[in-house]
Design an enzyme around this catalytic site. Structure first.
Site, PDB file in Angstrom:
ATOM      1  N   GLU A 184       0.710  -1.280   0.093  1.00 18.13           N
ATOM      2  CA  GLU A 184       0.118  -0.058   0.038  1.00 18.13           C
ATOM      3  C   GLU A 184       0.891   1.151   0.070  1.00 18.13           C
ATOM      4  O   GLU A 184       0.653   2.013   0.999  1.00 18.13           O
ATOM      5  CB  GLU A 184      -0.976   0.046   1.205  1.00 18.13           C
ATOM      6  CG  GLU A 184      -1.665  -1.285   1.600  1.00 18.13           C
ATOM      7  CD  GLU A 184      -2.389  -1.320   2.811  1.00 18.13           C
ATOM      8  OE1 GLU A 184      -1.980  -0.501   3.562  1.00 18.13           O
ATOM      9  OE2 GLU A 184      -3.363  -2.408   3.206  1.00 18.13           O
ATOM     10  N   PRO A 185       1.660   1.432  -1.100  1.00 15.87           N
ATOM     11  CA  PRO A 185       2.648   2.777  -0.994  1.00 15.87           C
ATOM     12  C   PRO A 185       1.826   4.035  -1.325  1.00 15.87           C
ATOM     13  O   PRO A 185       0.936   3.892  -2.187  1.00 15.87           O
ATOM     14  CB  PRO A 185       3.716   2.445  -2.056  1.00 15.87           C
ATOM     15  CG  PRO A 185       3.019   1.524  -2.734  1.00 15.87           C
ATOM     16  CD  PRO A 185       1.958   0.560  -2.077  1.00 15.87           C
ATOM     17  N   ARG A 244       3.189  19.892   6.938  1.00 20.17           N
ATOM     18  CA  ARG A 244       4.287  18.925   7.613  1.00 20.17           C
ATOM     19  C   ARG A 244       5.472  19.442   8.315  1.00 20.17           C
ATOM     20  O   ARG A 244       5.933  18.813   9.487  1.00 20.17           O
ATOM     21  CB  ARG A 244       5.054  17.993   6.428  1.00 20.17           C
ATOM     22  CG  ARG A 244       3.753  17.194   5.559  1.00 20.17           C
ATOM     23  CD  ARG A 244       4.424  16.018   4.473  1.00 20.17           C
ATOM     24  NE  ARG A 244       4.766  15.244   5.252  1.00 20.17           N
ATOM     25  CZ  ARG A 244       6.297  15.138   5.679  1.00 20.17           C
ATOM     26  NH1 ARG A 244       6.938  15.971   5.248  1.00 20.17           N
ATOM     27  NH2 ARG A 244       6.590  14.012   6.448  1.00 20.17           N
ATOM     28  N   TYR A 295       0.700  13.779   1.335  1.00 17.79           N
ATOM     29  CA  TYR A 295       0.553  14.444   2.490  1.00 17.79           C
ATOM     30  C   TYR A 295       0.613  16.047   2.521  1.00 17.79           C
ATOM     31  O   TYR A 295       1.014  16.601   3.553  1.00 17.79           O
ATOM     32  CB  TYR A 295       1.285  13.820   3.792  1.00 17.79           C
ATOM     33  CG  TYR A 295       1.077  12.218   3.732  1.00 17.79           C
ATOM     34  CD1 TYR A 295      -0.097  11.743   4.301  1.00 17.79           C
ATOM     35  CD2 TYR A 295       2.442  11.527   3.398  1.00 17.79           C
ATOM     36  CE1 TYR A 295      -0.044  10.256   3.822  1.00 17.79           C
ATOM     37  CE2 TYR A 295       2.196  10.103   3.365  1.00 17.79           C
ATOM     38  CZ  TYR A 295       1.120   9.507   3.610  1.00 17.79           C
ATOM     39  OH  TYR A 295       0.898   8.121   3.682  1.00 17.79           O
ATOM     40  N   TYR A 304       5.249  17.799  11.961  1.00 17.65           N
ATOM     41  CA  TYR A 304       6.223  16.684  12.282  1.00 17.65           C
ATOM     42  C   TYR A 304       7.759  17.320  12.202  1.00 17.65           C
ATOM     43  O   TYR A 304       8.768  16.476  12.045  1.00 17.65           O
ATOM     44  CB  TYR A 304       6.239  15.667  11.040  1.00 17.65           C
ATOM     45  CG  TYR A 304       4.830  15.343  10.760  1.00 17.65           C
ATOM     46  CD1 TYR A 304       4.075  14.170  11.477  1.00 17.65           C
ATOM     47  CD2 TYR A 304       4.172  15.467   9.709  1.00 17.65           C
ATOM     48  CE1 TYR A 304       2.815  13.956  11.393  1.00 17.65           C
ATOM     49  CE2 TYR A 304       2.988  15.004   9.438  1.00 17.65           C
ATOM     50  CZ  TYR A 304       2.434  14.304   9.913  1.00 17.65           C
ATOM     51  OH  TYR A 304       1.159  13.751   9.501  1.00 17.65           O
ATOM     52  N   ARG A 352       3.364   7.667  -0.278  1.00 12.98           N
ATOM     53  CA  ARG A 352       4.335   8.502  -0.162  1.00 12.98           C
ATOM     54  C   ARG A 352       5.619   8.239  -1.240  1.00 12.98           C
ATOM     55  O   ARG A 352       5.800   9.437  -2.077  1.00 12.98           O
ATOM     56  CB  ARG A 352       5.312   8.589   1.166  1.00 12.98           C
ATOM     57  CG  ARG A 352       6.197   9.974   1.535  1.00 12.98           C
ATOM     58  CD  ARG A 352       6.931   9.696   2.395  1.00 12.98           C
ATOM     59  NE  ARG A 352       6.281   9.437   3.630  1.00 12.98           N
ATOM     60  CZ  ARG A 352       5.852  10.224   4.722  1.00 12.98           C
ATOM     61  NH1 ARG A 352       5.909  11.404   4.458  1.00 12.98           N
ATOM     62  NH2 ARG A 352       5.028   9.707   5.819  1.00 12.98           N
ATOM     63  N   CYS A 363      -1.503  33.245  11.546  1.00  9.63           N
ATOM     64  CA  CYS A 363      -1.157  33.880  12.653  1.00  9.63           C
ATOM     65  C   CYS A 363      -0.867  32.839  13.913  1.00  9.63           C
ATOM     66  O   CYS A 363      -1.407  32.585  14.842  1.00  9.63           O
ATOM     67  CB  CYS A 363      -2.317  34.743  13.268  1.00  9.63           C
ATOM     68  SG  CYS A 363      -2.700  36.063  12.209  1.00  9.63           S
ATOM     69  N   GLU A 364       0.438  32.385  13.680  1.00 12.09           N
ATOM     70  CA  GLU A 364       0.999  31.162  14.397  1.00 12.09           C
ATOM     71  C   GLU A 364       2.624  31.336  14.411  1.00 12.09           C
ATOM     72  O   GLU A 364       2.836  31.265  13.318  1.00 12.09           O
ATOM     73  CB  GLU A 364       0.511  29.934  14.272  1.00 12.09           C
ATOM     74  CG  GLU A 364      -0.925  29.700  14.614  1.00 12.09           C
ATOM     75  CD  GLU A 364      -1.336  28.280  15.081  1.00 12.09           C
ATOM     76  OE1 GLU A 364      -0.344  27.584  15.496  1.00 12.09           O
ATOM     77  OE2 GLU A 364      -2.371  27.812  14.904  1.00 12.09           O
TER      78      GLU A 364
HETATM   79  N1  LLP Z   1      -1.333   1.858   4.691  1.00  6.63           N
HETATM   80  C1  LLP Z   1      -1.794   2.188   5.958  1.00  6.63           C
HETATM   81  C2  LLP Z   1      -2.452   1.185   6.779  1.00  6.63           C
HETATM   82  C3  LLP Z   1      -1.135   3.466   6.328  1.00  6.63           C
HETATM   83  O1  LLP Z   1      -1.680   3.864   7.416  1.00  6.63           O
HETATM   84  C4  LLP Z   1      -0.374   4.217   5.784  1.00  6.63           C
HETATM   85  C5  LLP Z   1       0.130   5.536   5.969  1.00  6.63           C
HETATM   86  C6  LLP Z   1      -0.106   3.939   4.387  1.00  6.63           C
HETATM   87  C7  LLP Z   1      -0.270   2.505   3.746  1.00  6.63           C
HETATM   88  C8  LLP Z   1       0.994   4.552   3.406  1.00  6.63           C
HETATM   89  O2  LLP Z   1       2.363   4.585   3.917  1.00  6.63           O
HETATM   90  P1  LLP Z   1       3.187   5.234   2.889  1.00  6.63           P
HETATM   91  O3  LLP Z   1       3.799   4.650   1.860  1.00  6.63           O
HETATM   92  O4  LLP Z   1       2.608   6.861   2.577  1.00  6.63           O
HETATM   93  O5  LLP Z   1       4.411   5.566   3.717  1.00  6.63           O
HETATM   94  N2  LLP Z   1       0.896  12.695   7.355  1.00  6.63           N
HETATM   95  C9  LLP Z   1       2.027  11.817   7.519  1.00  6.63           C
HETATM   96  C10 LLP Z   1       2.002  10.374   7.095  1.00  6.63           C
HETATM   97  C11 LLP Z   1       0.901   9.566   7.660  1.00  6.63           C
HETATM   98  C12 LLP Z   1       1.109   8.212   7.059  1.00  6.63           C
HETATM   99  C13 LLP Z   1      -0.214   7.320   7.696  1.00  6.63           C
HETATM  100  N3  LLP Z   1      -0.417   5.939   7.122  1.00  6.63           N
HETATM  101  C14 LLP Z   1       3.111  12.524   6.979  1.00  6.63           C
HETATM  102  O6  LLP Z   1       2.854  13.677   6.269  1.00  6.63           O
HETATM  103  O7  LLP Z   1       4.341  12.217   7.028  1.00  6.63           O
END
Ligand code: LLP
Length: 421
Positions: A274-275, A313, A372, A317, A277, A343-344
């Site tokens: 499930e990619p 982000r 994201y 983070y 990012r 305003c922060e």
């Molecule tokens: N599958 C599940 C169950 C997940 O919770 C996530 C991400 C993914 C797949 C996708 O993961 P990726 O391949 O994108 O790493 N907002 C945060 C990231 C939150 C990720 C949440 N879950 C940021 O901006 O870094």
């Protein structure tokens, strides 16, 4: 390699000048490269090759319909975490039979909506959720395919807010307890428990924890099969991380998938990932224009027209995004905080960063903002959300228009028309 490069000292996305896009659409504006998105999706898909697999793009990373459509046409499945994401996938022409539904708090309406479209599978996070899926499937007279999400107790070594695979996190079911859940679940009439899933965290630059999680999951599958569970699928969750700093190494998607294939060999499993990012992150930038320069004491500020509501982000983070001038210059450099109009004090895009000697009107690209970025944008400070543009070679189109002031108040006007002048 990404598809954002300088040509004649001007930053381009593929064959399109970012200056031209900014001139036509205004700023702030997200710009995405069609080519990078497809390259990264293909990197996963081709690396799995002839073993049974589905690459389910994680919609949460960027849910723009045009991007979903692009990926659907390339053969992607989708990982969703809400009814709204399923709605988007369907509108974008995605195949519901390739959809997996993750998330720790699915409502009965969402489960029913997903069953009505015969999605591939639910990644189920608790026993009460499993019982609810069973009862709703029973009412519909269908059998729901379900994978329990296993918490494999592996440290993903990433930011604490996006690490999910340790026992203390809210996600999944402890690997030590999940066999009992399968045993009880197999007795339910309306669910088919033929899959297992896990996801240990996001933005992993080192793939070792992902491989460790797979090893633990394969051990679990052996035990489940020995107990009579007909496990045919494994879902390994999100993909690898992306280099946010120019000094960071990009994890090699092909090498990662080859490692997965090595461990999966001979296991008679359909592999799913499930990619999010790693498919869209480096495919996007946020274009912003400098409004003002300002000095408070010794501190230099570059005030730009994008803010934390457009890209949260850095504030949320403490994440680093490289900031590239759209036109290169040779002059002096400065050290400055790059901040937005919200305003922060937390509204910053970069702190204490070496930047060119910028002036009002200069254009900047905040790099690696495709994942994201817009997906977490808000209307905080009543700021309309930015436009989004998809580039394809020399051509480009607006795939989400900039919001208007009217868009900001529409849902309220519908409810309370009488107070609007
Ligand atoms: N599958 C599940 C169950 C997940 O919770 C996530 C991400 C993914 C797949 C996708 O993961 P990726 O391949 O994108 O790493 N907002 C945060 C990231 C939150 C990720 C949440 N879950 C940021 O901006 O870094």
């Amino acid at each position: 390699m990404t598809d954002f490069e300088y040509r004649d000292r001007r930053l381009f996305c593929e064959e399109t000048s970012l200056e031209e896009i900014a001139k036509m659409t205004g700023t702030p504006c997200y710009v995405y490269s069609n080519r990078t998105i497809l390259d990264r999706f293909d990197a996963y898909n081709l690396a799995f090759g002839d073993i049974p697999h589905t690459v389910c793009y994680a919609v949460k990373a960027n849910s723009n319909l045009a991007l979903l459509n692009l990926l659907a046409n390339a053969g992607a499945g989708f990982d969703i975490v809400s009814g709204g994401e399923l709605y988007r996938v369907l509108k974008a022409g995605g195949d519901p039979r390739k959809v997996v539904f993750s998330g720790v708090g699915k409502t009965s309406d969402e489960i029913d909506f997903a069953l009505s479209h015969n999605i591939f599978s639910f990644n189920c996070e608790s026993e009460p959720e499993l019982e609810l899926i069973d009862s709703i499937a029973g009412e519909r007279g269908v059998k729901a395919r379900v994978a329990m999400r296993v918490n494999p107790d592996v440290d993903a070594a990433t930011h604490p807010y996006i690490s999910t695979g340790l026992r203390e996190h809210k996600f999944g079911i402890d690997i030590a307890e999940v066999e009992d859940v399968y045993r009880r679940g197999m007795a339910l009439a309306n669910v088919a428990l033929e899959s297992v899933s896990c996801h240990i965290g996001s933005q992993l630059l080192d793939t070792q924890p992902l491989l460790e999680a797979l090893r633990k999951m394969l051990g679990l599958i052996d035990r489940l099969r020995a107990a009579g569970a007909p496990i045919s699928h494994i879902d390994l969750g999100g993909g690898v991380g992306v280099p946010y700093r120019s000094s960071e190494q990009r994890p090699d998607i092909d090498a990662f998938v080859q490692d997965l294939r090595g461990l999966l060999a001979g296991k008679r499993l359909h592999a799913m990932v499930e990619p999010g990012r790693s498919i869209v992150g480096e495919a996007g930038v946020l274009l912003t224009r400098v409004l003002y320069r300002k000095r408070n004491g010794d501190k230099e500020f570059v005030i730009v027209d994008a803010a934390m509501n457009d890209l949260i982000r850095p504030a949320l983070y403490q994440s680093h995004h490289e900031i590239a001038p759209v036109a290169l210059s040779d002059g002096e450099t400065i050290r400055a905080d790059v901040v937005g109009p919200v305003c922060e004090t937390g509204d910053f895009l970069a702190r204490d960063r070496e930047m060119p000697d910028l002036r009002g009107g200069d254009l900047l690209a905040i790099m690696t903002a495709g994942a994201y970025g817009f997906a977490q944008a808000s209307n905080y400070n009543s700021r309309p959300r930015p436009a989004e543009v998809l580039v394809d070679g020399k051509g480009w189109r607006i795939v989400r228009r900039r919001e208007s002031y009217d868009d900001l108040i529409q849902p309220e006007v519908g409810a309370r028309a009488e107070i609007v002048q």
